[in-house]
Design a protein around this motif. Structure first.
Motif: not given
Length: 409
Positions: A197-223
């Motif tokens: 579940x952690x991986x699933x929601x991290x991946x969903x959040x990653x897509x959103x952060x890429x779309x919104x150019x939120x590079x700091x949160x991209x780091x969090x999601x990939x972490x």
């Protein structure tokens, strides 16, 4: 629509009655209906009210509309962790009298709580959250879900993982439309050892952060996605380590020392799990240097550093005991129960007080870990206790724990 609310606000601020405002213009009943938006009225009446109240109604209407835009801008910069801009907007909103009009007050208060959580001011956030919870049944759908999100972040900050998961998973994305919360849900699921579940929601959040150019949160999601991956052998671990180092380099480019510290800590933990204690201790030290000393994030790295040095025989017992006492002192000062318990356990281990260690583990540590939802810690220490009871011939206690472990599996 806006005029009535603005007129009411300034009438109450001027401490005059509806009758006094309407004198020579219209009846107090008509004033009441205008304020509540229940009747049509001519621009001339609005102009006369404005003159009596000493305001420019057109300017006030523009300010009223701009507040909503500014509030959503504030939320956006908080999400993107733009600290200076968030403070600038907060200062501007704090000085805006029209913010007190009911339509915006709740959203403003919720975002103030979120702002305090961004700065780890838990007491201030808690005060605001409790006040809003008193009227949570009256909240519109967006604000209701924003409250749940803020509560989830608050519980994560308090290390209350079970409540964090339980509140965050009730958010309605259709009403909230802020996929950022998927990251907090991923963090919560990871904390209770639900890796899928952690991986699933991290991946969903990653897509959103890429779309919104939120590079700091991209780091969090990939972490989070890295933390939920299982390394299979040396080469796979090398790939994971390379990904960590790439993210650490990104943090340096983005001037994000806090995220760099977390990545260093997580990479240290990966080395610790492989019994590479010297590498782990060096990375924990690098992480600690980037953290505020009187903080939970500092304590978790200090604990990791002590464990690495203890198991790797890298420091003397006296040096380790001094570090434990430092950790215990800080954890008590900043009211971090988890680390108070962890450093007490370490003190018993380093002093070779095994009977006291296992007694404290059974009576204090495990009940607390279970209450807060630290599934990984519970599983680890239940197995440790089982082996201890079995080794010492306490078969009854060992069987009880075996039953718990079997049912948990």
């Amino acid at each position: 629509m806006y005029e009535g609310k603005i007129i009411k606000f300034y009438r109450e601020k001027a401490k005059i009655t509806q009758q006094q405002l309407g004198e020579g213009i219209c009846s107090d009943t008509h004033v009441s209906k205008i304020e509540r938006g229940m009747t049509d009225y001519s621009p001339e009446i609005t102009l006369l009210f404005s003159k009596r109240l000493g305001i420019n109604i057109e300017e006030e209407k523009m300010r009223y509309k701009d507040i909503k835009i500014l509030l959503y801008r504030w939320h956006d910069v908080i999400i993107k962790e733009r600290f200076e801009e968030a403070k600038t907007i907060k200062d501007k909103l704090d000085k805006e009298p029209l913010i007190q009009i009911t339509d915006y007050q709740i959203l403003y208060d919720l975002l103030k709580a979120r702002y305090h959580l961004l700065h780890n001011n838990l007491k201030q956030a808690d005060t605001i959250i409790k006040a809003i919870q008193m009227k949570q049944n009256e909240l519109p759908p967006y604000e209701s879900n924003l409250l749940k999100h803020i509560l989830g972040i608050y519980y994560l900050s308090k290390q209350d993982m079970i409540n964090a998961v339980n509140i965050l998973k009730t958010i309605s994305i259709d009403d909230y439309k802020n996929p950022e919360y998927y990251l907090n849900l991923a963090i919560s699921y990871h904390a209770v050892n639900s890796k899928v579940m952690a991986y699933y929601y991290a991946e969903k959040s990653l897509q959103f952060f890429i779309e919104t150019n939120n590079f700091l949160k991209v780091i969090d999601a990939e972490m989070i996605m890295l933390m939920t991956r299982e390394s299979d052998g040396y080469h796979d671990f090398q790939k994971i380590a390379e990904q960590y180092n790439a993210l650490i380099h990104t943090c340096e480019l983005c001037s994000a020392p806090g995220k760099k510290a977390r990545l260093l800590h997580n990479l240290a933990f990966e080395h610790y799990g492989r019994h590479e204690f010297e590498d782990a201790s060096l990375l924990y030290q690098q992480s600690m240097v980037l953290k505020e000393k009187k903080s939970a994030v500092y304590l978790i790295s200090l604990e990791g550093f002590i464990r690495s040095c203890f198991e790797g025989n890298l420091l003397s017992n006296n040096e380790l005991l001094l570090l434990c006492q430092e950790g215990l002192s800080i954890s008590r000062e900043i009211h971090q129960s988890l680390y108070t318990i962890n450093f007490k356990l370490l003190l018993h281990l380093i002093n070779n007080q095994l009977r006291e260690y296992y007694r404290y583990l059974f009576t204090d540590a495990l009940p607390y870990f279970k209450k807060c939802g630290y599934v990984t810690l519970v599983q680890r220490y239940e197995k440790e206790l089982f082996n201890y009871y079995l080794k010492n011939g306490e078969k009854g206690k060992a069987l009880e724990l075996a039953d718990i472990l079997i049912n948990a599996g």
